[in-house]
Design a protein around this motif. Structure first.
Motif, mmCIF file in Angstrom:
data_model
loop_
_atom_site.group_PDB
_atom_site.id
_atom_site.type_symbol
_atom_site.label_atom_id
_atom_site.label_comp_id
_atom_site.label_asym_id
_atom_site.label_seq_id
_atom_site.Cartn_x
_atom_site.Cartn_y
_atom_site.Cartn_z
ATOM 1 N N ILE A 87 0.312 -15.099 -43.375
ATOM 2 C CA ILE A 87 -0.256 -16.327 -43.298
ATOM 3 C C ILE A 87 0.391 -17.515 -44.668
ATOM 4 O O ILE A 87 0.581 -18.278 -44.015
ATOM 5 C CB ILE A 87 -1.532 -16.300 -42.942
ATOM 6 N N GLY A 88 -0.672 -16.614 -45.591
ATOM 7 C CA GLY A 88 -0.031 -17.596 -47.077
ATOM 8 C C GLY A 88 1.214 -17.784 -46.875
ATOM 9 O O GLY A 88 1.699 -18.930 -47.242
ATOM 10 N N TRP A 110 3.450 -17.341 -44.370
ATOM 11 C CA TRP A 110 4.403 -18.399 -42.867
ATOM 12 C C TRP A 110 3.878 -19.493 -43.578
ATOM 13 O O TRP A 110 4.335 -20.929 -42.908
ATOM 14 C CB TRP A 110 3.291 -17.927 -42.584
ATOM 15 N N LEU A 111 2.687 -20.191 -44.169
ATOM 16 C CA LEU A 111 2.154 -21.242 -44.550
ATOM 17 C C LEU A 111 3.344 -22.195 -45.393
ATOM 18 O O LEU A 111 4.031 -23.329 -44.885
ATOM 19 C CB LEU A 111 0.595 -21.901 -44.374
ATOM 20 N N PHE A 112 3.536 -21.259 -45.817
ATOM 21 C CA PHE A 112 4.083 -21.267 -47.435
ATOM 22 C C PHE A 112 5.963 -22.351 -47.239
ATOM 23 O O PHE A 112 6.522 -23.213 -46.730
ATOM 24 C CB PHE A 112 4.362 -20.482 -48.505
ATOM 25 N N LYS A 134 5.166 -25.221 -43.771
ATOM 26 C CA LYS A 134 4.518 -26.701 -43.580
ATOM 27 C C LYS A 134 4.345 -26.788 -44.940
ATOM 28 O O LYS A 134 4.623 -28.511 -45.343
ATOM 29 C CB LYS A 134 3.036 -26.149 -43.914
ATOM 30 N N THR A 135 5.589 -26.111 -46.169
ATOM 31 C CA THR A 135 5.923 -26.978 -47.040
ATOM 32 C C THR A 135 7.109 -27.614 -47.523
ATOM 33 O O THR A 135 7.928 -26.904 -47.054
ATOM 34 C CB THR A 135 5.839 -26.488 -49.023
#
Lengths: 292, 392
Positions: A156-157, A159-161, A164-165
């Protein structure tokens, strides 16, 4: 065949899948962005396990410290590798780096076996996780549950990274067209180093997690690398979701194969891969540019 | 002129004993001296070196030892054997782990009509394979039969097996189940597992479900360690006894003794057996090389020693004469006491031992991992003559 047994096996598949997910994530983003088929990935995974072993020896068996430090150490080693060796061959065809990383793999394995002897090292289950947990429907070893949780958090981390960043956006853009990204004034070579380091750190993390489950020895990366390549091919090169799905499928296929049809348990994944290559050569979530 | 003649005579006197003497006895040793298995191979090399050093002279000359590395590769073993027989002109080759490699060396022995003493490969195909192959030390039949016979009587009746999925594992399984049946044990299930499987837990769960008294792991090295670890993790080890086909000191060092504590394994020898001289040999070995000899190292020592003894008895290094001296001759050394080479199939037989791994706290000396819990007489442990349909 009772339901609890099947559940326990499914959980095992999940745990096995977790290793494949962590390993294929690294392999996949490195290929997606750098175009490097990293044969040293298995050796880097092994380095993670040995880093954990060394840290545990030095700092009084602190598994938590090893869990945090080893991926960082291995990540740095990865970045050094990229900056000194792998970078020099981007301009050439894929197989130059393939040969290079293959050589790097042999070197890492031999150096480790010289330093730590080829016998391997013992690594017990960390104290906090000894024993089993009753989940209601099954009783499952604590440590294995921990592996599944860590993998979930990491996936999840990641994917978020990437989704979204800003840095994630640059990496994704770099995967598609690195020349364009550098034309926009972004230092793409530093991004490349970072990505390679991240891939290595993920492999290192898998190595730390694997150390208590199986024994650590200098050649432990060899066999798991083959299965990881299968995962990457099934999931699609360069895709995070593909790595996760591919990892889970391969983990479960191997475990279910053992219950229902043991003689083909180890062949099943290759049959599946062959099918995928026939029907959808790019894999589940791969982009067309690699294989079609 | 006189001076020249004198010189001639003197030189003749100096040279002639050398020229007249026969070639020394040459022993070839093939083992795995590179790669991950070198830890086993080195022990064999040391065993061979010590035997030649300790023995001294045969037929009035020092024995020559030539050591070659086959890197666990059958093709390379074949080449090494050819070199040893043709170029180095060795009289006998010993050791050679890896069954396929040993079978290749055995073929070379037949071709060159010189002896091969196989101490380190387990396959029963080497027994009476040809008239130049002597099978020493252990064989797969003996390992499987020993645990099967002894275990069915002492460990429990319900047995589950996890087998390495290649010829070696299949053979072990065959002999094991036969021995178990004879002793009234029940085989409740088996799984064939590919070499190098990292996670044995699915198989361990299956085994647990079958509720056996004893779990037999017919695998070796990393597979043995990983399958045992999974059994510990799933609490199977608390419920059943675990028996191994092969377990080396290095495996225990690599995985930690607590993983293997209480497990059983068959062996032809261990440095703690009560045969006279075993302890002394182990101590000298330890002093020289910093580790304890494993049973392969002891077997190589014994094979070289007994070969040289036979040469001495035969007063010749002619293969036929040496064989004649070896056949049926009962010998006593620290390895086998007594041991003998059967005339019918050139199989060296001796007692078989059942070992149990100690608890970590019980290990008082370095590498004193095992305690000896049982023995089997040679006739029970080894295959009967002609069991494989071959004899001379």
């Amino acid at each position: 065949m009772d339901i609890e047994y099947i559940f326990a096996q499914l959980f095992n598949g999940l745990m096995l899948g977790s290793f494949y997910i962590l390993l294929s994530l690294g392999l996949s983003i490195v290929f997606g962005m750098l175009g490097v088929v990293n044969f040293a990935h298995g050796a880097i995974y092994m380095l993670g396990a040995y880093a954990a072993y060394t840290i545990c020896q030095v700092f009084a068996q602190s598994f938590w410290l090893a869990l945090i430090l080893s991926p960082i150490i291995v990540g740095i080693i990865g970045m050094v590798l990229e900056a000194t060796l792998i970078r020099r061959l981007y301009a050439f065809a894929h197989f130059y780096n393939l040969l290079l990383t293959f050589g790097v793999m042999l070197c890492i394995e031999e150096v480790v076996s010289i330093i730590y002897t080829p016998i391997g090292k013992p690594f017990g289950t960390p104290g906090t996780f000894v024993g089993s947990l009753d989940l209601g429907f099954i009783i499952f070893p604590r440590y294995r549950i921990f592996i599944i949780l860590i993998t979930m958090i990491c996936s999840i981390g990641m994917w978020l990274f990437l989704a979204k960043t800003k840095l994630g956006a640059i990496i994704r853009a770099g995967t598609d067209d690195s020349e364009m990204v550098s034309a926009l004034g972004i230092d793409i070579s530093r991004i490349f180093t970072l990505v390679f380091g991240m891939g290595a750190a993920l492999a290192g993390l898998a190595g730390v997690l694997a150390a208590p489950v199986q024994n650590i020895f200098p050649y432990m990366g060899g066999s798991i690398l083959v299965e990881t390549f299968v995962v990457v091919i099934i999931g699609g090169m360069g895709s995070i979701v593909g790595s996760i799905l591919g990892g889970l499928i391969i983990g479960e296929l191997i475990t279910l194969g053992v219950i229902f049809w043991p003689p083909v348990a180890n062949t099943l994944i290759f049959i599946f891969m062959a099918l995928i290559l026939l029907l959808r050569p790019r894999g589940f979530f791969g982009r067309a540019k690699f294989f079609e | 002129m006189k001076k020249v003649f004198l010189l001639f005579v003197i030189s003749l006197l100096v040279i002639s004993p050398v020229a007249m003497a026969k070639e020394p006895v040459k022993v070839g040793l093939i083992s795995v001296l590179s790669g991950p298995l070198a830890v086993i191979g080195k022990g064999e090399e040391y065993g061979g070196r010590m035997a030649v050093e300790d023995y001294g002279e045969v037929l009035g000359q020092k024995v020559e030892l030539i050591i070659k590395d086959h890197a666990y590769n059958p093709g390379l073993a074949n080449e090494r054997a050819k070199e040893l027989y043709e170029k180095d002109k060795v009289d006998v080759i010993t050791a050679c782990p890896n069954s396929a490699a040993a079978l290749a060396v055995s073929d070379q022995a037949l071709r060159h009509k010189r002896l091969f003493i196989s101490t380190s490969a387990g396959t029963c195909d080497l027994i009476a394979k040809n008239r130049y192959t002597i099978k020493w030390n252990y064989n797969d039949y003996m390992l499987a039969t020993t645990v099967g016979r002894w275990g069915a009587r002492h460990l429990g009746k319900r047995w589950y097996t996890i087998t390495a999925d290649y010829a070696w594992g299949h053979d072990l399984l065959k002999y094991f189940t036969a021995a178990l049946k004879e002793e009234g044990g029940v085989h409740v299930g088996n799984d064939m597992v590919a070499l190098g499987t990292a996670d044995f837990s699915p198989y361990i769960l299956k085994a647990k479900k079958a509720e056996p008294d004893v779990l037999v792991l017919l695998n070796v090295g990393k597979d043995a360690a990983n399958s045992t670890k999974a059994a510990v993790e799933y609490g199977l080890k608390e419920k059943v006894k675990i028996v191994h086909a092969l377990l080396f000191e290095v495996d225990i060092k690599g995985a930690g003794i607590e993983t293997f504590t209480g497990d059983y394994v068959a062996a032809s020898w261990n440095w703690q057996v009560d045969t006279p001289g075993a302890r002394d040999f182990a101590d000298r070995f330890y002093k020289k090389f910093g580790e304890r000899p494993h049973f392969m190292a002891a077997a190589v020592y014994s094979s070289v020693w007994q070969y040289l003894e036979a040469v001495k008895r035969a007063k010749s290094k002619d293969p036929e004469a040496v064989k004649k001296a070896l056949k049926g001759h009962t010998f006593r050394d620290f390895f086998a006491n007594p041991g003998y080479v059967r005339a019918e199939d050139l199989l060296q037989v001796g007692k078989a031992y059942l070992l149990r791994v100690k608890k970590p706290g019980e290990v008082k000396e370095k590498e004193a991992f095992f305690e000896i819990v049982g023995t089997l007489p040679p006739e029970k442990a080894h295959p009967p003559v002609g069991f494989f349909g071959r004899k001379f």
